[in-house]
Design a protein around this motif. Structure first.
Motif, PDB file in Angstrom:
ATOM      1  N   SER A   1       0.701  -1.289  -0.168  1.00  0.00           N
ATOM      2  CA  SER A   1       0.057  -0.163  -0.026  1.00  0.00           C
ATOM      3  C   SER A   1       0.795   1.244   0.068  1.00  0.00           C
ATOM      4  O   SER A   1       0.230   2.374  -0.099  1.00  0.00           O
ATOM      5  N   SER A   2       2.023   1.227   0.005  1.00  0.00           N
ATOM      6  CA  SER A   2       2.948   2.250   0.216  1.00  0.00           C
ATOM      7  C   SER A   2       3.123   2.858  -1.195  1.00  0.00           C
ATOM      8  O   SER A   2       3.416   1.961  -2.179  1.00  0.00           O
ATOM      9  N   SER A   3       3.432   4.056  -1.464  1.00  0.00           N
ATOM     10  CA  SER A   3       3.910   4.843  -2.427  1.00  0.00           C
ATOM     11  C   SER A   3       5.387   4.970  -2.634  1.00  0.00           C
ATOM     12  O   SER A   3       5.863   5.246  -3.604  1.00  0.00           O
ATOM     13  N   ALA A   4       6.185   4.563  -1.361  1.00  0.00           N
ATOM     14  CA  ALA A   4       7.583   4.659  -1.302  1.00  0.00           C
ATOM     15  C   ALA A   4       8.258   3.357  -2.113  1.00  0.00           C
ATOM     16  O   ALA A   4       7.449   2.346  -2.015  1.00  0.00           O
ATOM     17  N   GLU A   5       9.097   3.385  -2.750  1.00  0.00           N
ATOM     18  CA  GLU A   5      10.237   2.334  -3.406  1.00  0.00           C
ATOM     19  C   GLU A   5      10.600   1.578  -2.100  1.00  0.00           C
ATOM     20  O   GLU A   5      11.601   2.080  -1.692  1.00  0.00           O
ATOM     21  N   ILE A   6      10.342   0.394  -1.729  1.00  0.00           N
ATOM     22  CA  ILE A   6      10.885  -0.249  -0.521  1.00  0.00           C
ATOM     23  C   ILE A   6      11.906  -1.452  -0.985  1.00  0.00           C
ATOM     24  O   ILE A   6      11.260  -2.231  -1.663  1.00  0.00           O
ATOM     25  N   ASP A   7      13.041  -1.511  -0.823  1.00  0.00           N
ATOM     26  CA  ASP A   7      14.056  -2.829  -1.218  1.00  0.00           C
ATOM     27  C   ASP A   7      13.346  -3.845  -0.455  1.00  0.00           C
ATOM     28  O   ASP A   7      13.522  -4.066   0.619  1.00  0.00           O
ATOM     29  N   VAL A   8      13.230  -4.973  -1.169  1.00  0.00           N
ATOM     30  CA  VAL A   8      13.018  -6.278  -0.806  1.00  0.00           C
ATOM     31  C   VAL A   8      13.819  -7.251  -1.526  1.00  0.00           C
ATOM     32  O   VAL A   8      13.980  -7.262  -2.661  1.00  0.00           O
TER      33      VAL A   8
ATOM     34  N   GLU B   1       5.825 -17.508  -6.928  1.00  0.00           N
ATOM     35  CA  GLU B   1       5.016 -17.604  -5.763  1.00  0.00           C
ATOM     36  C   GLU B   1       6.032 -17.967  -4.757  1.00  0.00           C
ATOM     37  O   GLU B   1       6.590 -19.032  -4.868  1.00  0.00           O
ATOM     38  N   VAL B   2       6.189 -17.129  -3.523  1.00  0.00           N
ATOM     39  CA  VAL B   2       7.136 -17.520  -2.418  1.00  0.00           C
ATOM     40  C   VAL B   2       6.591 -17.422  -1.152  1.00  0.00           C
ATOM     41  O   VAL B   2       5.698 -16.751  -0.909  1.00  0.00           O
ATOM     42  N   ASP B   3       7.379 -18.166  -0.254  1.00  0.00           N
ATOM     43  CA  ASP B   3       6.822 -17.942   1.212  1.00  0.00           C
ATOM     44  C   ASP B   3       7.220 -16.698   1.533  1.00  0.00           C
ATOM     45  O   ASP B   3       8.586 -16.268   1.523  1.00  0.00           O
ATOM     46  N   ILE B   4       6.283 -15.773   2.440  1.00  0.00           N
ATOM     47  CA  ILE B   4       6.557 -14.469   2.683  1.00  0.00           C
ATOM     48  C   ILE B   4       7.760 -14.467   3.722  1.00  0.00           C
ATOM     49  O   ILE B   4       8.619 -13.509   3.944  1.00  0.00           O
ATOM     50  N   SER B   5       8.125 -15.712   4.362  1.00  0.00           N
ATOM     51  CA  SER B   5       8.976 -16.028   5.543  1.00  0.00           C
ATOM     52  C   SER B   5      10.320 -15.801   5.019  1.00  0.00           C
ATOM     53  O   SER B   5      11.484 -15.570   5.545  1.00  0.00           O
ATOM     54  N   GLU B   6      10.653 -15.861   3.460  1.00  0.00           N
ATOM     55  CA  GLU B   6      11.773 -15.830   2.851  1.00  0.00           C
ATOM     56  C   GLU B   6      12.114 -14.585   2.243  1.00  0.00           C
ATOM     57  O   GLU B   6      13.108 -14.325   1.657  1.00  0.00           O
ATOM     58  N   LEU B   7      11.122 -13.643   2.374  1.00  0.00           N
ATOM     59  CA  LEU B   7      11.250 -12.088   1.809  1.00  0.00           C
ATOM     60  C   LEU B   7      11.986 -11.407   2.978  1.00  0.00           C
ATOM     61  O   LEU B   7      11.786 -11.483   4.073  1.00  0.00           O
ATOM     62  N   GLU B   8      13.005 -10.556   2.412  1.00  0.00           N
ATOM     63  CA  GLU B   8      13.580  -9.653   3.366  1.00  0.00           C
ATOM     64  C   GLU B   8      13.681  -8.093   3.031  1.00  0.00           C
ATOM     65  O   GLU B   8      13.982  -7.978   1.926  1.00  0.00           O
ATOM     66  N   GLU B   9      13.558  -7.301   4.049  1.00  0.00           N
ATOM     67  CA  GLU B   9      13.539  -5.606   3.622  1.00  0.00           C
ATOM     68  C   GLU B   9      14.756  -5.237   3.822  1.00  0.00           C
ATOM     69  O   GLU B   9      15.351  -5.734   4.751  1.00  0.00           O
ATOM     70  N   MET B  10      15.460  -4.648   2.900  1.00  0.00           N
ATOM     71  CA  MET B  10      16.455  -3.985   3.190  1.00  0.00           C
ATOM     72  C   MET B  10      16.618  -2.607   3.860  1.00  0.00           C
ATOM     73  O   MET B  10      15.903  -1.868   3.516  1.00  0.00           O
TER      74      MET B  10
END
Length: 59
Positions: free
Chosen positions: A11-18, A50-59
């Protein structure tokens, strides 16, 4: 990553590194089970996975 954070990023308009497995990705959609998400690589490739969200990391 937790489902609530995925929702905030979507929902963010910012570019967030994942990152997924060391590769920068865009999150396209959080699935109804809130444990998986559809992502695609940043850049010219539009291949979606399609991936498990537990494997996503925010930088």
């Amino acid at each position: 990553m937790e489902a609530n954070r995925v929702k905030q990023i979507l929902s963010s308009s910012a570019e967030i590194d994942v990152v997924y497995n060391g590769t920068s990705v865009w999150i396209d959609k959080l699935h109804e089970d809130e444990k998986r998400a559809t992502v695609h690589l940043r850049g010219t490739l539009e291949e979606r996975s399609e991936v498990d969200i537990s494997e996503l990391e925010e930088m």
